[in-house]
Design a protein around this motif. Structure first.
Motif, PDB file in Angstrom:
ATOM      1  N   SER D  33       0.838  -1.192   0.000  1.00 48.49           N
ATOM      2  CA  SER D  33       0.000   0.000   0.000  1.00 48.49           C
ATOM      3  C   SER D  33       0.878   1.249   0.000  1.00 48.49           C
ATOM      4  O   SER D  33       1.988   1.245   0.530  1.00 48.49           O
ATOM      5  CB  SER D  33      -0.953  -0.048   1.190  1.00 48.49           C
ATOM      6  N   LEU D 191      -1.807  -0.670  -3.750  1.00 49.59           N
ATOM      7  CA  LEU D 191      -3.041  -0.044  -3.290  1.00 49.59           C
ATOM      8  C   LEU D 191      -2.739   1.357  -2.778  1.00 49.59           C
ATOM      9  O   LEU D 191      -1.979   1.544  -1.837  1.00 49.59           O
ATOM     10  CB  LEU D 191      -3.608  -0.910  -2.155  1.00 49.59           C
ATOM     11  N   GLU D 193      -4.468   4.420  -0.980  1.00 48.29           N
ATOM     12  CA  GLU D 193      -5.705   4.608  -0.215  1.00 48.29           C
ATOM     13  C   GLU D 193      -5.594   5.771   0.739  1.00 48.29           C
ATOM     14  O   GLU D 193      -4.541   5.995   1.341  1.00 48.29           O
ATOM     15  CB  GLU D 193      -5.989   3.344   0.607  1.00 48.29           C
ATOM     16  N   ALA D 199      -6.269   0.129   4.558  1.00 51.71           N
ATOM     17  CA  ALA D 199      -5.252  -0.242   3.584  1.00 51.71           C
ATOM     18  C   ALA D 199      -4.138  -1.034   4.261  1.00 51.71           C
ATOM     19  O   ALA D 199      -3.692  -2.077   3.761  1.00 51.71           O
ATOM     20  CB  ALA D 199      -4.685   1.008   2.919  1.00 51.71           C
TER      21      ALA D 199
END
Ligand SMILES: Nc1ncnc2c1ncn2[C@@H]1O[C@H](COP(=O)(O)OP(=O)(O)OP(=O)(O)O)[C@@H](O)[C@H]1O
Ligand SMILES: Nc1ncnc2c1ncn2[C@@H]1O[C@H](COP(=O)(O)OP(=O)(O)OP(=O)(O)O)[C@@H](O)[C@H]1O
Ligand SMILES: [Mg+2]
Ligand SMILES: [Mg+2]
Lengths: 301, 255, 352, 240, 321
Positions: D33, D191, D193, D199
């Motif tokens: 993330s 990811l 986020e 996340a």
């Protein structure tokens, strides 16, 4: 009544040609949001190249009128497609990232350039197609003489339009074209090669315009280097009338415009014919602001 | 009298009923939250209030006057301002000019005054700029005043939308997902800002999916599902409401 | 310094074919003149400018020519275009000899230095009316194309024929030039039932009208004005469709018995590979020859002297299109128009 | 060996440089993330992986293949799909047309149909709206469509730019659950986020970006304990 | 101060420009006159296209209405042409209201074709001698030259000062207009109509106003053109004219006043420079148009951001009230 049907077939034939040219406008517009003013001159160029090929290669003598003309049409399509792609490369591609109207001005420049090229190469005088390639007979339908050529023109343009329609709606490339028309960045994220799509559009659109030019040459027998403006304006009108960016719309718009013109000339005034056509257009747009089959509006707030 | 009241409001799109018979009131000085699952019709309610869509049925009263079928700019002039779910700034204009758009309906100068730059017009213009700058400082964007809006970061763009809305001097401000795309810290600042605006006497109606924000600032919450109102009440009650939990919040009581 | 003669013509735009041929004609005549020793011991040079067939461009072209020390200017084609330049030449005291501008009012203003080698619309209308009467027409259709020239001619003819016993004008309308499909108009015209059609527009449209008329199996005889005098008309229409078409025109060089005309025709064909296509460039050539003749005779390029010479002393000058003299207004005098008919081979035959 | 490796990535918009040398590695099957304030350059990083913006310096490798020189469509063929910021669904096409475009690079019709069925299972509301124009969907519905569309290509690497933006809490949970399942099937993910807590809960490792630079890199659990991260991204108090 | 510097530069440039007729021959002066008229037209179209973002390819219609109003009232009723200047603006403006009102809600290219259509309808109406006053294809001739206090504007040199004074006034007024509430409102609706309406801007009103102000100026330009040519005919108001004006706006840099002037110099001036190329001059011109657009994709002199002098005390936070 006789007048009505004659004018109708007449309007349909002219409308078919408008529609063919309109398709080129609409396709390019759909993907690039560009009004390709030079399209009308590609149409003119198609007519002139067709004449050159016809007289220099004697295709119709060797292959007979039908196959000769078909081959001729393919050659014109090919050549104009190449010119179309070149045009894009030179005049439009450098302007992809710039404001939309800049490309419109470039298109106007390209139009002037092409028109004057034709004039310098072929001369400013009218050019005349050889006679008798398309049959000059008329067929009798319900007591009316309808010239064969009109039917041929109408059929050819309808066929080409249908082919294009299926290409756009049903094939993968067609879907890619439609996606690229909405959001090029997102289309690329789907794995669509947007440059190829644009190339495709600049091959297919001009090719249709070129064929329309050839048809006009064969049908009317007389071509001149300024004829593009008039046809182009009408075809652009047709594209808008049907809803720009919309392929069936261009067909409907073209045919409808042809018929409106013929009827306006027949029952109102010949001198005001174009003004009548534009009035009808404006009225239609007032009530249907995005054309007859206009883009499905999907702007959500 | 409530500041805003919706009465049996209904809106259909083709076969879909996006808003179905919804009624609720917003009291002056309140902070009201409008929540519900995606596609419940929240944004549509906002669009109905601001005249972007016309309701199929029902009545919208603002300070006692009906808003139905008024053009958007008239509604704005009456004292309602909004932000959009997807940011809609004037991307190529400066931050200051964006805010001046909000000042527009406070000003009068027409074509002729503009052509001639009459003294009146100049004074008005001066005043508008001062006002716009003070609003920019209020949301903390005064340093970016002469920047082009598209160069702002996402969070700042959201703030700018709020600033533009404030510039219309609204009595009621409606915010559509103001915290979307903001991180915790920024959301925290937004909470402060919302409270500050309320303290200035502005009533606030907001849509938000960030429950930490909603539960923190809202005094009253209206819940929609499939276009219909399924609950209404203070945050504590809404948190406990089984229907809301089932339709929207989920069982996890993280908030 | 060479003696400079200006040429203002449409080198680009819709009428480019006329302008470009005007230049060809003048270049040829200028060469011939220089081969014979030029004028007053000087060479002659043609300075040409493009008027684009549009009044605004033309006014700039005229200003430009006016600053280049020309002794006279030939041109131009369209009446509205010429009109936009008349004042400029007049104020600059430059003799202007128009070659295709037939609108009556151009010479009604009393401009001192303006001349034209083409006849006026009323001249042509008179001949047209007489021809139509002679042919015993009962129901006449008149079609123009809304251009200054064609509309003027159509209206003149209509005026002359209206009220004539036994003759009815059953149709009077305009087509839109530069289109290709005139069946709508033909269909409408046919419904009015004329036994003769007078089309006052240009050869491009004329050819298409004839062709499309034949495609409709309609056999009504057509007559055109002098703007249809162009071999391309036959090419466009096809020989069968063009056969029997009447048109009015100043006599073509091939029909003139004079030496000048024959020699010009031969030289032009030799230099450019084809005879001239349109009559107007030939009229421009006449303008050039008249002016250079006047300069040679008066031994001066003084506009006053030239204008005086042209108006009072020049009589029956042997032009390429027949004898040329000018009246006090600057109009060409005399019955210039002849009636031609297209034969089955597509040739233009002078009607007796 | 990392599946996706970014080294020294510089990106500029016009003459403003927004990424000043990013190094980022994502192992096979990993969820990484990326956190960062607004304007830090997270979206730009993802866009340059997909080839929508071009690096002015640096390299991006997918396995052994250098992809930073490839055009965007070729990168998708390599198995990298993205849920872009702002959804970017094809507004005037129907939901189903949008989804089938997601599978543009795939040829096998039968399998594509199967995937479509799976997407409809994941997001039943999309099945309901399959003939509706994507542009008229609600914000959250569009987000679902964007995720579904990316999944249609059966990517090896899925890049997600704020997938929870504008989604109702229940749905956020459901989507993160789905992402976990997909990851379980071997899909690698990056990811981005704003909902940092969710996340980091999902991701194995995380990066923190500031002003176009990576300033922190660690395992998710370590990041969650990091006081700076807590202050900036997780909220001082107990967040969501 | 930079401000003072610009003022000095501008004044100097003006003096140099005003002395041009003493150095140039009549032809070039007349080219400058043509450029002046097109500058005025481009400035007026710039409001519609450049500022309001409305795609208008039928501006020649307003120009024509102005020119014909001048011609008809001057030749028919003997009203001095200069006195007709406001009347020409007025009729063009009224025409704009009538035309624009029903079509103003059309978007982008739909509006474009409608404006083209209006332009064509006007031209066809003129050719067909509508109401029997336009003289049909012949047009109207014998239009008087402007005269002021007994001084008659006749030669191209006179017209140079007449036209460019008018153009100068237009520049000043439009500069003020742009930098005001009105100008900004046009920009808002160009950028995002929904957001503009949502910020309280009456978009329909401003679209109409842009059309009207643009038309009024085009109408006055028509008056000047008519008095300069003394003869007008429909040929001077074709679609091509609209195209030229449009090209000036975009090529010059839409929204930028200096851009309009430079654009007019290029679009009207280049074909004159290219006269050397004889028959190929328009070909060269077309190529030049493409090239210029490619090299300066935003237009030659794109519009600059407006700058505002900010109040001193903008630092500290204050209330909204
Ligand atoms: N113009 C439109 N045409 C057709 N359907 C529409 C239109 N606008 C909205 N809808 C539909 O109406 C429903 C409600 O939409 P709305 O935008 O109000 O939802 P929302 O509650 O704001 O959702 P979200 O939280 O996801 O933004 C959705 O199902 C949407 O698809
Ligand atoms: N098209 C663009 N042109 C110019 N600058 C841009 C462009 N897109 C982004 N930027 C700038 O680049 C920087 C990084 O933007 P980016 O969108 O990558 O940030 P982000 O981390 O995704 O932020 P957010 O959380 O707001 O989405 C920002 O300063 C932004 O203003
Ligand atoms: Mg919403
Ligand atoms: Mg981002």
């Amino acid at each position: 009544m006789e007048q009505f049907f004659l004018q109708l077939t007449n309007g349909l034939a002219v409308g078919g040609i408008y529609a063919l040219i309109a398709l080129g406008y609409t396709m390019v517009y759909g993907v690039l949001k560009l009004i390709n003013f030079a399209h009308s001159d590609l149409f003119t160029l198609g007519a002139y190249l067709g004449l050159t090929l016809l007289t220099s290669m004697a295709l119709t003598d060797r292959l007979g009128p039908f196959w000769g003309t078909v081959l001729l049409a393919f050659m014109v399509m090919l050549l104009i497609a190449i010119v179309g792609a070149l045009l894009d490369r030179v005049a439009y591609r450098p302007l992809r990232q710039s404001p939309r109207l800049s490309a419109v001005v470039s298109a106007l420049g390209a139009s002037i350039f092409l028109q004057n090229t034709v004039m310098l190469v072929y001369g400013a005088r009218f050019q005349v197609y050889p006679q008798g390639i398309l049959p000059s007979t008329a067929i009798r339908v319900m007591g009316l003489d309808i010239p064969m050529v009109r039917l041929i023109v109408l059929c050819t343009s309808t066929l080409m339009m249908l082919a294009l329609f299926f290409f756009i709606q049903k094939t993968k490339t067609g879907t890619a074209i439609r996606a690229a028309a909405i959001d090029q960045g997102a289309a690329r994220l789907m794995g669509i090669d947007v440059n190829r799509v644009i190339l495709m559009v600049f091959l297919v659109g001009p090719a249709l315009g070129g064929v329309a030019g050839l048809l006009v040459g064969l049908y009317y027998g007389q071509i001149n280097f300024t004829m593009g403006w008039g046809y182009g304006l009408k075809a652009f009108t047709a594209a808008i009338l049907g809803g720009i960016g919309n392929i069936p719309g261009a067909m409907v718009g073209g045919i409808l415009l042809g018929v409106i013109e013929a009827m306006g000339a027949a029952y109102l005034s010949i001198a005001w014919k174009d003004a009548i056509a534009f009035c009808v257009l404006i009225l239609i747009l007032i009530f249907r602001p995005t054309g007859l089959l206009g883009e499905r509006v999907a702007e959500k707030v | 009298m409530s500041l805003l009241s919706l009465k049996r409001l209904t809106k259909n799109f083709g076969g879909l009923t996006a808003v179905n018979n919804v009624s609720f009131d917003v009291e002056p000085g309140a902070i009201v939250g409008l929540i519900g699952p995606n596609g419940a019709g929240k944004t549509t309610v906002f669009n109905l209030i601001t005249g972007i869509y016309a309701p199929d049925q029902g009545e919208i009263l603002f300070a006692g006057k009906s808003l139905v079928r008024l053009r958007t700019h008239r509604i704005i002039a009456m004292g309602i301002a909004r932000t959009f779910q997807t940011i809609r700034l004037f991307q190529n204009l400066t931050v200051l000019e964006n805010v001046l758009a909000g000042c527009h309906c406070q000003m009068k100068g027409g074509v002729v005054a503009s052509l001639l730059h009459t003294p009146l017009q100049r004074r008005e213009e001066r005043k508008a700029i001062v006002g716009a700058m003070s609003i920019l400082s209020f949301v903390g964007l005064h340093r970016e005043a002469q920047q082009v809006a598209k160069n702002l970061s996402y969070g700042n763009q959201r703030l700018l939308e709020i600033a533009r809305a404030l510039a219309t001097r609204p009595k009621l401000l409606i915010l559509d997902e103001p915290a979307g795309g903001m991180n915790e810290q920024e959301t925290g600042r937004l909470v402060t800002l919302i409270r500050k605006m309320r303290d200035q006497g502005i009533t606030i109606l907001l849509i938000e999916h960030d429950m930490s924000l909603v539960m923190k600032v809202c005094e009253q919450i209206v819940v929609l599902e499939y276009g219909s109102k399924i609950a209404e009440g203070p945050p504590e009650a809404i948190k406990q409401d089984p229907r809301v939990i089932e339709a929207y919040l989920g069982t996890d009581s993280d908030w | 310094d060479p003696v400079k003669i200006g040429l203002m013509g449409p080198m680009t735009g819709s009428w480019a074919s006329e302008g470009q041929e005007m230049k060809q004609v003048l270049d040829l005549l200028c060469e011939e003149l220089n081969a014979k020793g030029g004028l007053m011991g000087q060479k002659v040079a043609v300075v040409s400018e493009d008027d684009g067939g549009d009044p605004r461009t033309a006014s700039l072209a005229a200003q430009r020519l006016a600053t280049q020390g020309i002794a006279a200017v030939i041109g131009t084609y369209g009446s509205a275009v010429t009109e936009a330049t008349q004042n400029i030449y007049n104020e600059a005291k430059i003799i202007q000899v128009a070659n295709g501008s037939t609108a009556i009012r151009l010479t009604e203003k009393g401009l001192k230095y303006f001349f034209r080698t083409c006849p006026r619309d009323d001249e042509q209308a008179k001949v047209a009316a007489a021809t139509i009467e002679k042919l015993g027409v009962k129901k006449l259709a008149i079609l123009h194309d809304n251009s200054t020239y064609a509309k003027g001619l159509a209206e003149e003819a209509k005026g002359l024929l209206a009220g004539k016993k036994g003759l009815e004008i059953v149709f009077f309308d305009a087509l839109t030039p530069k289109e290709q499909d005139y069946t709508a108009i033909l269909t409408k015209m046919k419904a009015a039932g004329p036994d003769f059609v007078f089309f006052t527009g240009y050869y491009g449209e004329g050819g298409l009208l004839l062709k499309q008329k034949r495609q409709m199996n309609w056999n009504v005889p057509f007559m055109g004005g002098d703007a249809t005098n162009n071999p391309d008309l036959v090419k466009i229409a096809g020989k069968e469709a063009a056969a029997g078409f009447y048109f009015l025109s100043p006599p073509l060089p091939k029909d003139l018995p004079t030496q000048e005309a024959k020699a010009f025709l031969a030289a032009f064909t030799k230099k450019y590979g084809n005879p001239p296509n349109s009559i107007y460039p030939v009229l421009a050539g006449d303008g050039f020859r008249v002016i250079t003749h006047a300069i040679a005779e008066t031994k001066s390029t003084d506009p006053e002297k030239l204008a005086k010479y042209l108006k009072t002393e020049l009589k029956e000058f042997p032009g390429l299109t027949g004898k040329i003299s000018f009246n006090d207004k600057g109009d060409r005098i005399g019955e210039v128009y002849k009636v031609y008919k297209v034969n089955a081979e597509g040739q233009f035959i002078l009607e007796p | 060996m990392a599946l996706l490796e970014i080294a020294g990535l510089h990106v500029r918009y016009g003459n403003i440089e927004v990424l000043h040398g990013i190094d980022l590695r994502v192992g096979e099957g990993e969820i990484v993330s990326v956190l960062g304030a607004n304007g830090a350059g997270k979206s730009t990083t993802l866009l340059s992986i997909s080839g929508l913006v071009k690096a002015s310096a640096g390299s991006i490798h997918l396995g052994e293949t250098p992809i930073h020189k490839l055009p965007a469509h070729a990168i998708v063929k390599q198995g990298i799909a993205q849920v872009p910021e702002g959804r970017r669904v094809f507004g005037t096409l129907t939901v189903e047309e949008n989804l089938s475009l997601g599978a543009f690079v795939r040829d096998e019709k039968g399998e594509v149909r199967q995937t479509l069925g799976w997407i409809y299972e994941l997001f039943p509301i999309l099945a309901e709206r399959r003939r509706q124009l994507a542009g008229t969907l609600s914000g959250g519905e569009q987000q679902m469509l964007a995720i579904g569309r990316a999944l249609m290509s059966r990517p090896r690497v899925l890049l997600l730019d704020e997938p929870s933006l504008g989604l109702a809490p229940l749905l956020v949970k459901a989507i993160f659950q789905t992402l976990k399942e997909i990851n379980g099937k071997g899909v690698t993910m990056v990811l981005v986020e704003q909902n940092a807590r969710a996340a980091l809960k999902l991701a194995h490792r995380g990066y923190v970006m500031e002003l176009g630079r990576i300033v922190l890199e660690d395992s998710s659990s370590a990041l969650m304990e990091n006081p700076e991260v807590q202050a900036a991204y997780l909220g001082g108090e107990k967040g969501r | 101060m930079t401000n003072q510097r610009t003022i000095i530069t501008i004044s100097l440039a003006n003096v140099v420009f005003a002395s041009l007729p003493f150095f140039l021959n009549t032809y070039w002066v007349d080219v400058l006159n043509s450029i002046g008229i097109y500058s005025i037209l481009a400035l007026s179209l710039n409001l519609i296209v450049g500022h309001a973002g409305l795609f208008n390819l039928g501006h020649a219609a307003f120009y024509a209405i102005g020119a014909y109003t001048a011609a008809i009232l001057n030749t028919g009723y003997g009203i001095p042409i200069l006195a007709l200047l406001p009347a020409c603006g007025f009729t063009a403006g009224v025409f704009a209201v009538l035309i624009a009102r029903p079509i103003i809600h059309l978007r982008g290219d739909y509006l474009c074709i409608v404006t083209i259509g209006v332009g064509e309808i006007v031209r066809i109406a003129l050719i067909n001698d509508v109401f029997g006053v336009t003289g049909g294809a012949n047009g109207i001739f014998g239009i008087a030259r402007p005269s002021l206090f007994g001084f008659s504007v006749r030669s191209p040199q006179h017209f140079f000062y007449y036209i460019w004074t008018f153009a100068g006034i237009t520049v000043c007024l439009f500069h003020l207009l742009e930098n005001s509430r009105f100008g900004r409102a046009l920009n808002y609706l160009r950028e995002d109509e929904v957001a503009a309406e949502g910020s309280g801007v009456d978009t329909a009103h401003y679209k109409l106003a842009a059309f009207v102000v643009g038309a009024v100026w085009a109408g006055m330009a028509g008056n000047i053109y008519a008095s300069k040519m003394t003869i007008i005919s429909p040929e001077s108001f074709t679609f091509w004219e609209s195209v030229l004006m449009f090209a000036i706006v975009i090529l010059g840099g839409s929204g930028s006043i200096p851009g309009m002037l430079l654009g007019a110099f290029l679009i009207v001036g280049l074909p004159e420079l290219f006269r050397e190329f004889a028959n190929a001059r328009m070909l060269v011109f077309g190529a030049a148009m493409i090239a210029m657009m490619i090299f300066r994709t935003q237009g030659i002199l794109p519009a600059k951001q407006r700058r505002y002098s900010l109040p001193e005390s903008s630092g500290e936070e204050s209330g909204t009230g």
